[in-house]
Motif scaffolding. Structure first.
Motif, short mmCIF file in Angstrom:
data_model
loop_
_atom_site.label_atom_id
_atom_site.label_comp_id
_atom_site.label_asym_id
_atom_site.label_seq_id
_atom_site.Cartn_x
_atom_site.Cartn_y
_atom_site.Cartn_z
N ARG A 1 2.38 1.86 -3.42
CA ARG A 1 1.44 2.52 -4.36
C ARG A 1 1.33 4.02 -4.04
O ARG A 1 1.32 4.85 -4.94
N ASP A 2 1.26 4.34 -2.74
CA ASP A 2 1.24 5.76 -2.34
C ASP A 2 2.49 6.49 -2.85
O ASP A 2 2.42 7.62 -3.32
N LEU B 1 6.23 9.45 3.55
CA LEU B 1 6.62 10.30 2.42
C LEU B 1 7.54 11.43 2.88
O LEU B 1 8.51 11.78 2.18
N TYR C 1 -4.50 7.54 2.15
CA TYR C 1 -3.34 6.77 1.69
C TYR C 1 -3.66 5.27 1.72
O TYR C 1 -4.32 4.79 2.65
N GLU C 2 -3.18 4.56 0.73
CA GLU C 2 -3.43 3.11 0.68
C GLU C 2 -2.76 2.40 1.85
O GLU C 2 -3.23 1.36 2.31
N HIS C 3 -1.66 2.97 2.31
CA HIS C 3 -0.95 2.40 3.46
C HIS C 3 -1.86 2.29 4.69
O HIS C 3 -1.66 1.44 5.55
N GLY D 1 0.84 -1.21 0.00
CA GLY D 1 0.00 0.00 0.00
C GLY D 1 0.86 1.25 0.00
O GLY D 1 0.64 2.19 -0.77
N PHE D 2 1.89 1.25 0.84
CA PHE D 2 2.82 2.39 0.86
C PHE D 2 3.51 2.55 -0.49
O PHE D 2 3.71 3.67 -0.97
#
Lengths: 137, 137, 137
Positions: free
Chosen positions: B61-62, C91, C77-79, B58-59
């Protein structure tokens, strides 16, 4: 173990400038007589950076436009209450990082085919320093 | 003092990719037989980076979305007048930095609990190199 | 060759914080008894960074605003599907880089006149570590 230290003095005629320092770092490596090691190349100022990238003028123009978009010159930075007007230069320093570590192999900078080392000045027209500190054998 | 050098060849099937190289760096540390030291892990190209972060999809992709926002692919980079179309890859390289230095303690990479080392490819589908240069005792 | 390792434990009262650690790194250099060398100062977490810049409160407020613009806190965020809510902190870690290498000359940190070393916490209120690894002679 051997160590070697050299300071490069910079004084760019323009407020913002990109100076190829690969040859100077290379000469420092020769003088150090270190065959296998690491060379730290680090701006000693908070409004300048060191980058490794391509010596291609079109890319350099792209880079300056991009830096100005991401960390723009503005009058309204709170830092300017100190009397300075270089708030953007501090942020550009954070963005590109102020240092690189270059590997040394068989007595030479071990860079890839297109890698050149640049001093990125964000608030120039004054004397500023870069430190080159080499460690190795 | 001891030193050790290894080159990792990369060739990603995708133009943009994130490859976990922690095990490979770890193996280089074992082969070096260095117990206390520093390992430089550095991309030898101007369109790739090395980062340390979380191995969480997931990270990742972010991260790609964020890189595309801050340093977007565009046709209009001046660098493209050379015939290249990878201007964004140069800027992404500057943004994430092209190298990390990993500490070695008691013969092992001294990373935090979630820290993994990644090769970030911004212009792949070709053979590219990473240098691992280790210094220590 | 000598090496020296020290871990600094951090636990900031605020989620986001900037802590000047120059004195602590300086003390580590003294304890190491290394006169010429390199000191790696590296966050062992993926939601914190190390920067070198000015200890000026106005600039620090500019920096936090800028970090929030370039790598904003967002719910989406997907995370965050993992249960975390610190996608922005990952990030920000990439943006400012998680480490610096500080040169040591004549037994002291060889920093420029305004350079101070900061721990940048992006997801605090918990115990986290910094590693200081010094190599030299």
């Amino acid at each position: 173990m051997k160590s070697y230290t050299e300071y490069l003095w910079m004084n760019t005629p323009n407020r913002r400038d990109l100076i190829n320092i690969t040859d100077k770092v290379s000469q420092a490596v020769s003088k150090s007589n270190i065959k296998e090691g690491l060379a730290l190349v680090s701006a000693m100022h908070i409004t300048a950076g060191i980058i490794v990238n391509d010596d291609e003028p079109g890319f350099h123009r792209d880079l300056w436009k991009w830096l100005e978009q991401l960390a723009p010159y503005r009058k309204e930075y709170e830092h300017h209450r100190t009397g300075e007007d270089n708030g953007d230069a501090h942020l550009k320093n954070i963005l590109v990082h102020h240092q690189v570590v270059v590997p040394i192999t068989e007595g030479k900078l071990d860079l890839g085919p297109w890698q050149e080392i640049f001093y990125a000045e964000f608030d120039g027209c004054r004397r500023k320093r870069i430190i080159i500190k080499i460690l190795g054998e």
